[in-house]
Write a protein that holds these residues in place. Structure first.
Motif, PDB file in Angstrom:
ATOM      1  N   THR A 255       9.093 -15.167  14.139  1.00 57.37           N
ATOM      2  CA  THR A 255       8.769 -13.949  13.404  1.00 57.37           C
ATOM      3  C   THR A 255       7.646 -14.196  12.411  1.00 57.37           C
ATOM      4  OG1 THR A 255      11.080 -13.217  13.606  1.00 57.37           O
ATOM      5  CG2 THR A 255       9.722 -12.116  11.946  1.00 57.37           C
ATOM      6  N   ILE A 256       7.725 -15.311  11.706  1.00 60.33           N
ATOM      7  CA  ILE A 256       6.681 -15.644  10.735  1.00 60.33           C
ATOM      8  C   ILE A 256       5.352 -15.889  11.436  1.00 60.33           C
ATOM      9  CG2 ILE A 256       5.955 -17.364   9.032  1.00 60.33           C
ATOM     10  CD1 ILE A 256       8.922 -17.687   8.305  1.00 60.33           C
ATOM     11  N   THR A 257       5.403 -16.580  12.568  1.00 57.86           N
ATOM     12  CA  THR A 257       4.182 -16.831  13.334  1.00 57.86           C
ATOM     13  C   THR A 257       3.513 -15.525  13.749  1.00 57.86           C
ATOM     14  OG1 THR A 257       5.015 -18.944  14.174  1.00 57.86           O
ATOM     15  CG2 THR A 257       3.250 -17.882  15.431  1.00 57.86           C
ATOM     16  N   LEU A 258       4.321 -14.562  14.209  1.00 54.42           N
ATOM     17  CA  LEU A 258       3.769 -13.282  14.632  1.00 54.42           C
ATOM     18  C   LEU A 258       3.154 -12.527  13.457  1.00 54.42           C
ATOM     19  CD1 LEU A 258       3.347 -11.193  16.865  1.00 54.42           C
ATOM     20  CD2 LEU A 258       5.615 -10.257  16.319  1.00 54.42           C
ATOM     21  N   LEU A 259       3.812 -12.548  12.310  1.00 52.36           N
ATOM     22  CA  LEU A 259       3.260 -11.868  11.133  1.00 52.36           C
ATOM     23  C   LEU A 259       1.908 -12.450  10.756  1.00 52.36           C
ATOM     24  CD1 LEU A 259       6.512 -11.572   8.966  1.00 52.36           C
ATOM     25  CD2 LEU A 259       5.300  -9.700  10.090  1.00 52.36           C
ATOM     26  N   HIS A 260       1.789 -13.767  10.870  1.00 50.19           N
ATOM     27  CA  HIS A 260       0.504 -14.415  10.561  1.00 50.19           C
ATOM     28  C   HIS A 260      -0.543 -14.096  11.617  1.00 50.19           C
ATOM     29  CE1 HIS A 260       2.004 -16.371   7.080  1.00 50.19           C
ATOM     30  NE2 HIS A 260       2.747 -17.280   7.703  1.00 50.19           N
ATOM     31  N   LEU A 261      -0.149 -14.132  12.908  1.00 51.24           N
ATOM     32  CA  LEU A 261      -1.096 -13.877  13.989  1.00 51.24           C
ATOM     33  C   LEU A 261      -1.678 -12.471  13.915  1.00 51.24           C
ATOM     34  CD1 LEU A 261       0.609 -15.570  17.086  1.00 51.24           C
ATOM     35  CD2 LEU A 261      -1.510 -16.256  15.942  1.00 51.24           C
ATOM     36  N   GLU A 262      -0.851 -11.517  13.469  1.00 48.49           N
ATOM     37  CA  GLU A 262      -1.311 -10.131  13.379  1.00 48.49           C
ATOM     38  C   GLU A 262      -2.061  -9.863  12.081  1.00 48.49           C
ATOM     39  OE1 GLU A 262       1.219  -7.045  14.586  1.00 48.49           O
ATOM     40  OE2 GLU A 262       1.868  -8.055  16.420  1.00 48.49           O
ATOM     41  N   GLY A 263      -2.178 -10.866  11.253  1.00 43.96           N
ATOM     42  CA  GLY A 263      -2.970 -10.734  10.038  1.00 43.96           C
ATOM     43  C   GLY A 263      -2.422  -9.745   9.031  1.00 43.96           C
ATOM     44  N   LEU A 264      -1.109  -9.574   9.000  1.00 42.39           N
ATOM     45  CA  LEU A 264      -0.508  -8.618   8.071  1.00 42.39           C
ATOM     46  C   LEU A 264      -0.501  -9.205   6.659  1.00 42.39           C
ATOM     47  CD1 LEU A 264       2.407  -7.461  10.377  1.00 42.39           C
ATOM     48  CD2 LEU A 264       0.375  -6.153   9.741  1.00 42.39           C
ATOM     49  N   PRO A 265      -1.017  -8.461   5.690  1.00 40.25           N
ATOM     50  CA  PRO A 265      -1.162  -8.990   4.324  1.00 40.25           C
ATOM     51  C   PRO A 265       0.138  -8.897   3.526  1.00 40.25           C
ATOM     52  CG  PRO A 265      -2.007  -6.763   4.409  1.00 40.25           C
ATOM     53  CD  PRO A 265      -1.573  -7.097   5.817  1.00 40.25           C
ATOM     54  N   CYS A 266       1.153  -9.604   3.970  1.00 38.26           N
ATOM     55  CA  CYS A 266       2.435  -9.584   3.271  1.00 38.26           C
ATOM     56  C   CYS A 266       2.873 -11.013   2.975  1.00 38.26           C
ATOM     57  CB  CYS A 266       3.508  -8.876   4.105  1.00 38.26           C
ATOM     58  SG  CYS A 266       3.848  -9.693   5.690  1.00 38.26           S
ATOM     59  N   LYS A 267       3.634 -11.159   1.913  1.00 40.97           N
ATOM     60  CA  LYS A 267       4.282 -12.429   1.617  1.00 40.97           C
ATOM     61  C   LYS A 267       5.642 -12.444   2.295  1.00 40.97           C
ATOM     62  CE  LYS A 267       1.057 -14.031  -1.089  1.00 40.97           C
ATOM     63  NZ  LYS A 267       0.243 -15.203  -0.701  1.00 40.97           N
ATOM     64  N   ILE A 268       6.132 -13.643   2.610  1.00 39.03           N
ATOM     65  CA  ILE A 268       7.380 -13.775   3.361  1.00 39.03           C
ATOM     66  C   ILE A 268       8.344 -14.667   2.592  1.00 39.03           C
ATOM     67  CG2 ILE A 268       8.421 -14.501   5.538  1.00 39.03           C
ATOM     68  CD1 ILE A 268       5.511 -14.276   6.722  1.00 39.03           C
TER      69      ILE A 268
END
Length: 304
Positions: A255-268
């Protein structure tokens, strides 16, 4: 053992151990077995800590002691070794005729009293003043006491519930005041794919909402793509991911990898019993939340 026709079962517990060594140990375990089998009235010495401990533990586990109030009041500060020393609970009862303030009500976890106390306070104070200078400080104190081991999870949940009841009253008041009900920001929460445990996530949700954040709760067993879509849709600056099973840690990493790959500007932020700060760093999470209170601290750092 249950008596017929509504009759009650009475038992002299200590009779079982005559002639044997370690009688208190036998009596304590026999009492637990008897209560589980339907004993109504044990005859015992209430000054024997081990026997009273058995009764309190039984009441706790059978949910007779609702919300663990009796157990925590007796053992919240207990020293447990070969014997148990009782201590008083954190919150003292008010004197006769004395009313608790809203801060005391929240700290004591008295959900039923929170609404009325909030309405009374709103007669003289602004809604956001009550939030910032009454409710949040009370929650902060409970959170600090939880971190210090002075209060326990049932108390933390009760306080959150009382604060939630107060916030509902405040939201009603703010609904008629344009611009006054704006929340502090949006946070997406999810238990990762393959994991069906969500108690911890739900506690985090309640606390975050009590601090004024809007929580988009995706539930449990959530696909990574659903998390990414929710972040994009709600423009959430913070995502919280939970996992309780070691077998679902890969789902969290995916899930974290996908959030990074999609370039979403959120903290996790991540949390759960199987996680460690080291693993959180390894899977490139921005924050590791040890408990629900720490998730609020992280939200304050990210969103304000």
């Amino acid at each position: 053992m249950k008596g017929e026709l509504g009759l009650k079962t009475v038992l002299g517990v200590s009779n079982i151990s005559f002639g044997l060594p370690a009688r208190p140990l036998i009596n304590q375990n026999f009492l637990t077995m008897a209560m589980a089998a339907g004993l109504d009235l044990p005859i015992l010495n209430p000054n024997v800590d081990a026997m009273m401990a058995a009764v309190r533990c039984y009441h706790l586990l059978m949910n007779i002691d609702t919300d663990a109030r009796e157990f925590i009041a007796a053992y919240g500060n207990a020293t447990v070794s070969t014997s148990i020393t009782s201590a008083a609970g954190m919150t003292a009862a008010p004197a006769a005729g004395e009313k608790r303030g809203l801060e005391e009500i929240v700290e004591a976890g008295l959900k039923g009293e929170a609404g009325e106390a909030t309405r009374a306070l709103l007669e003289s104070r602004a809604p956001l003043d009550v939030v910032d200078n009454v409710l949040i400080p009370a929650l902060d104190r409970v959170g600090a006491a939880f971190e210090a081991g002075k209060v326990f999870l049932p108390q933390l949940i009760q306080s959150a519930g009382a604060a939630q009841a107060a916030f509902e009253v405040i939201r009603e008041r703010l609904s008629g005041q344009p611009g006054q009900g704006e929340d502090r920001g949006t946070i997406v929460l999810a238990t990762v794919k393959g994991d069906i445990h969500d108690i911890g996530k739900n506690i985090v949700k309640v606390l975050l909402e009590n601090y004024g954040y809007t929580v988009v709760d995706l539930g449990k067993d959530v696909d990574p793509a659903a998390v990414a879509e929710a972040v994009r849709k709600h423009r959430a600056p913070l995502v919280g991911l939970s996992a309780l099973m070691t077998t679902t840690l890969k789902s969290m990493a995916d899930t974290i990898t996908l959030l990074h790959l999609e370039g979403l500007p959120c903290k996790i932020m991540v949390g759960g019993a199987v996680l460690t700060p080291e693993y959180a760093s390894q899977i490139q999470a921005d924050f590791y939340a040890r408990d629900a209170k720490e998730s609020v601290d992280i939200a304050k750092r990210v969103i304000g």
